[in-house]
Design a protein around this motif. Structure first.
Motif, PDB file in Angstrom:
ATOM      1  N   LEU A 124       0.864  -1.183   0.000  1.00 16.92           N
ATOM      2  CA  LEU A 124       0.000   0.000   0.000  1.00 16.92           C
ATOM      3  C   LEU A 124       0.897   1.228   0.000  1.00 16.92           C
ATOM      4  N   LEU A 125       0.674   2.144  -0.946  1.00 21.77           N
ATOM      5  CA  LEU A 125       1.426   3.394  -0.995  1.00 21.77           C
ATOM      6  C   LEU A 125       0.589   4.491  -0.357  1.00 21.77           C
ATOM      7  N   VAL A 126       1.107   5.089   0.714  1.00 25.44           N
ATOM      8  CA  VAL A 126       0.398   6.153   1.418  1.00 25.44           C
ATOM      9  C   VAL A 126       1.135   7.462   1.167  1.00 25.44           C
ATOM     10  N   SER A 157      -4.050   9.031  -0.345  1.00 25.38           N
ATOM     11  CA  SER A 157      -3.505  10.360  -0.095  1.00 25.38           C
ATOM     12  C   SER A 157      -4.037  10.866   1.246  1.00 25.38           C
ATOM     13  N   ILE A 158      -3.114  11.232   2.149  1.00 20.48           N
ATOM     14  CA  ILE A 158      -3.548  11.660   3.477  1.00 20.48           C
ATOM     15  C   ILE A 158      -2.705  12.823   3.994  1.00 20.48           C
ATOM     16  N   SER A 159      -3.191  13.412   5.066  1.00 18.51           N
ATOM     17  CA  SER A 159      -2.380  14.269   5.921  1.00 18.51           C
ATOM     18  C   SER A 159      -2.381  13.621   7.299  1.00 18.51           C
ATOM     19  N   ALA A 160      -1.208  13.396   7.855  1.00 20.01           N
ATOM     20  CA  ALA A 160      -1.105  12.753   9.165  1.00 20.01           C
ATOM     21  C   ALA A 160      -1.775  13.585  10.252  1.00 20.01           C
ATOM     22  N   LEU A 161      -2.010  14.870   9.968  1.00 24.51           N
ATOM     23  CA  LEU A 161      -2.600  15.760  10.960  1.00 24.51           C
ATOM     24  C   LEU A 161      -4.121  15.796  10.868  1.00 24.51           C
ATOM     25  N   ASN A 162      -4.682  15.064   9.902  1.00 17.59           N
ATOM     26  CA  ASN A 162      -6.126  15.043   9.694  1.00 17.59           C
ATOM     27  C   ASN A 162      -6.696  13.723  10.221  1.00 17.59           C
ATOM     28  N   GLU A 164      -9.603  12.401  10.064  1.00 21.53           N
ATOM     29  CA  GLU A 164     -10.430  11.673   9.099  1.00 21.53           C
ATOM     30  C   GLU A 164      -9.554  10.861   8.139  1.00 21.53           C
ATOM     31  N   ASP A 165      -8.435  11.452   7.713  1.00 19.43           N
ATOM     32  CA  ASP A 165      -7.505  10.749   6.826  1.00 19.43           C
ATOM     33  C   ASP A 165      -6.904   9.530   7.526  1.00 19.43           C
ATOM     34  N   VAL A 166      -6.519   9.719   8.794  1.00 19.08           N
ATOM     35  CA  VAL A 166      -5.916   8.617   9.545  1.00 19.08           C
ATOM     36  C   VAL A 166      -6.927   7.490   9.736  1.00 19.08           C
ATOM     37  N   ASN A 167      -8.190   7.837   9.930  1.00 17.83           N
ATOM     38  CA  ASN A 167      -9.240   6.817  10.050  1.00 17.83           C
ATOM     39  C   ASN A 167      -9.390   6.018   8.761  1.00 17.83           C
ATOM     40  N   ARG A 168      -9.223   6.689   7.614  1.00 19.45           N
ATOM     41  CA  ARG A 168      -9.287   5.973   6.331  1.00 19.45           C
ATOM     42  C   ARG A 168      -8.142   4.971   6.228  1.00 19.45           C
ATOM     43  N   LEU A 169      -6.970   5.368   6.702  1.00 16.79           N
ATOM     44  CA  LEU A 169      -5.825   4.457   6.709  1.00 16.79           C
ATOM     45  C   LEU A 169      -6.071   3.301   7.675  1.00 16.79           C
ATOM     46  N   ASN A 170      -6.668   3.608   8.811  1.00 16.22           N
ATOM     47  CA  ASN A 170      -6.939   2.587   9.834  1.00 16.22           C
ATOM     48  C   ASN A 170      -7.718   1.399   9.275  1.00 16.22           C
ATOM     49  N   LYS A 171      -8.628   1.682   8.355  1.00 19.74           N
ATOM     50  CA  LYS A 171      -9.474   0.620   7.793  1.00 19.74           C
ATOM     51  C   LYS A 171      -8.651  -0.414   7.020  1.00 19.74           C
ATOM     52  N   HIS A 172      -7.465  -0.009   6.562  1.00 19.02           N
ATOM     53  CA  HIS A 172      -6.597  -0.929   5.823  1.00 19.02           C
ATOM     54  C   HIS A 172      -5.756  -1.795   6.759  1.00 19.02           C
ATOM     55  N   GLY A 182       9.721   3.892   4.963  1.00 20.30           N
ATOM     56  CA  GLY A 182       9.860   5.133   4.212  1.00 20.30           C
ATOM     57  C   GLY A 182      11.104   5.885   4.636  1.00 20.30           C
ATOM     58  N   HIS A 183      11.394   6.982   3.926  1.00 23.49           N
ATOM     59  CA  HIS A 183      12.519   7.832   4.303  1.00 23.49           C
ATOM     60  C   HIS A 183      12.291   8.455   5.671  1.00 23.49           C
ATOM     61  N   SER A 184      13.366   8.881   6.324  1.00 29.27           N
ATOM     62  CA  SER A 184      13.225   9.681   7.531  1.00 29.27           C
ATOM     63  C   SER A 184      12.531  10.992   7.161  1.00 29.27           C
ATOM     64  N   GLY A 185      11.590  11.409   7.990  1.00 35.19           N
ATOM     65  CA  GLY A 185      10.932  12.695   7.770  1.00 35.19           C
ATOM     66  C   GLY A 185       9.629  12.637   6.999  1.00 35.19           C
ATOM     67  N   VAL A 186       9.220  11.427   6.543  1.00 33.14           N
ATOM     68  CA  VAL A 186       7.978  11.336   5.761  1.00 33.14           C
ATOM     69  C   VAL A 186       6.730  11.309   6.653  1.00 33.14           C
ATOM     70  N   GLY A 187       6.922  11.143   7.965  1.00 37.74           N
ATOM     71  CA  GLY A 187       5.779  11.202   8.887  1.00 37.74           C
ATOM     72  C   GLY A 187       5.308   9.864   9.404  1.00 37.74           C
ATOM     73  N   LYS A 188       6.153   8.824   9.304  1.00 40.97           N
ATOM     74  CA  LYS A 188       5.748   7.499   9.799  1.00 40.97           C
ATOM     75  C   LYS A 188       5.342   7.544  11.267  1.00 40.97           C
ATOM     76  N   SER A 189       6.228   8.104  12.085  1.00 42.74           N
ATOM     77  CA  SER A 189       5.968   8.119  13.528  1.00 42.74           C
ATOM     78  C   SER A 189       4.749   8.969  13.864  1.00 42.74           C
ATOM     79  N   THR A 190       4.581  10.090  13.170  1.00 44.82           N
ATOM     80  CA  THR A 190       3.410  10.941  13.403  1.00 44.82           C
ATOM     81  C   THR A 190       2.124  10.193  13.084  1.00 44.82           C
ATOM     82  N   ILE A 191       2.125   9.460  11.968  1.00 42.66           N
ATOM     83  CA  ILE A 191       0.946   8.678  11.576  1.00 42.66           C
ATOM     84  C   ILE A 191       0.647   7.614  12.630  1.00 42.66           C
TER      85      ILE A 191
END
Length: 307
Positions: A124-126, A157-162, A164-172, A182-191
């Protein structure tokens, strides 16, 4: 006693045992896995057997690594001709992609997808940080997502700060063991921090110097979200060198090339120089993207990727 490796710090491992208790565990002696040169014989996601040491620290010794269903591996950056296993026994591999701060190249995406394909692991590409893209960047992201969706890969396509977007990812993630990379800085830990309140991974601003991420995750770690739902956070990857994939196999890990199997003039066509090549014809006809084909050529030329 059986257990699941939840965290690896190189010399010690956190193992969740069948009795519900977590044991700091170590290896007794040296483990070697037949036919596999790796810097980490035990990986997060491994099923193991452990024996309690009977001390006050409630530590244990890993006595056996049970057979793996699959794993994601890359070339070690520290030891020549060795690999480093990112995680084992996973149900899906999730790559966090960003077009800015930092930029994820198409070549990096393709190498990750080939690694997943080699073990038939769904990917899955996020695409994160959609909230900071300007209009041109949004169009570029839509085109890239369309490219991969046409091949058969799921894109989000998401924003880690949204939320609703994170909930869409959660379903997967339901009822799966999911590797996040992913690379450092892409937001893995934030997500991941948004996914579950018990996850509290360190986050850091992207360095403005060369727009490169700062390493915040030092070791791979697995988190339990629900009974059958786990996520694995991995250290940021700068480069993804392929391991144990030879020239004859590589073409099979590109779905669009695999779809043309048997249509080339020569059965062992490398899709590089042979006459009557259906793949090169498809590239010329824009039925296979140039970026994907050039990624394939780049991987073929990288001798180290075959070791």
């Amino acid at each position: 006693m059986k257990g699941l490796v939840m965290k690896s710090t190189g010399s010690w491992y956190s193992v969740l045992a069948d009795n519900g208790q977590t044991y700091p565990s170590r290896l007794r002696g040296k483990f070697k896995i037949k036919g596999l040169k790796v810097t980490n014989p035990v990986a997060v996601g491994d099923s193991v057997t452990i024996a309690e040491e009977g001390d006050e620290e409630n530590t244990a010794v890993i006595t056996e690594i049970l057979p793996r269903e699959n794993y994601i591996i890359r070339k070690s950056t520290r030891k020549a001709h060795h690999g480093h296993i990112l995680a084992a026994n996973i149900d899906q591999a999730i790559l966090i992609v960003t077009l800015v701060f930092p930029r994820t190249s198409l070549g990096f995406i393709d190498r990750f997808l080939v690694s997943a394909e080699s073990f038939r692991i769904p990917a899955l590409l996020v695409f994160n940080k959609s909230d900071v893209l300007d209009e041109d960047q949004q169009e570029l992201q839509a085109a890239i997502m369309d490219l991969y969706e046409q091949i058969g890969y799921r894109c989000l396509s998401i924003s880690a700060l949204n939320a609703e977007d994170v909930n869409r990812l959660n379903k997967h993630l339901n009822n799966k063991v999911s590797l996040f990379s992913g690379h450092s800085g892409v937001g893995k830990s934030t997500i991941l921090n948004q996914i579950h309140p018990d996850i509290q991974q360190k986050t850091s601003e992207v360095s403005t110097f060369a727009n490169k991420g700062v390493h915040t995750t030092t070791y791979a770690e697995m988190f339990r979200i629900e009974d059958q739902t786990f996520v694995i956070d991995t250290p940021g990857i700068k480069e993804l060198g392929l391991m144990d994939i030879n020239e004859g196999e590589l073409r099979d890990y590109f779905p669009e090339m695999r779809a043309l199997l048997g249509e080339c003039k020569f059965y062992d066509c490398t899709h590089v120089h042979e006459p009557g090549c259906a793949v090169r014809d498809a590239v010329e006809a824009d039925n296979i993207s140039e970026s994907r084909y050039y990624s394939y050529l780049s991987m073929l030329e990288d001798d180290d990727s075959h070791r």
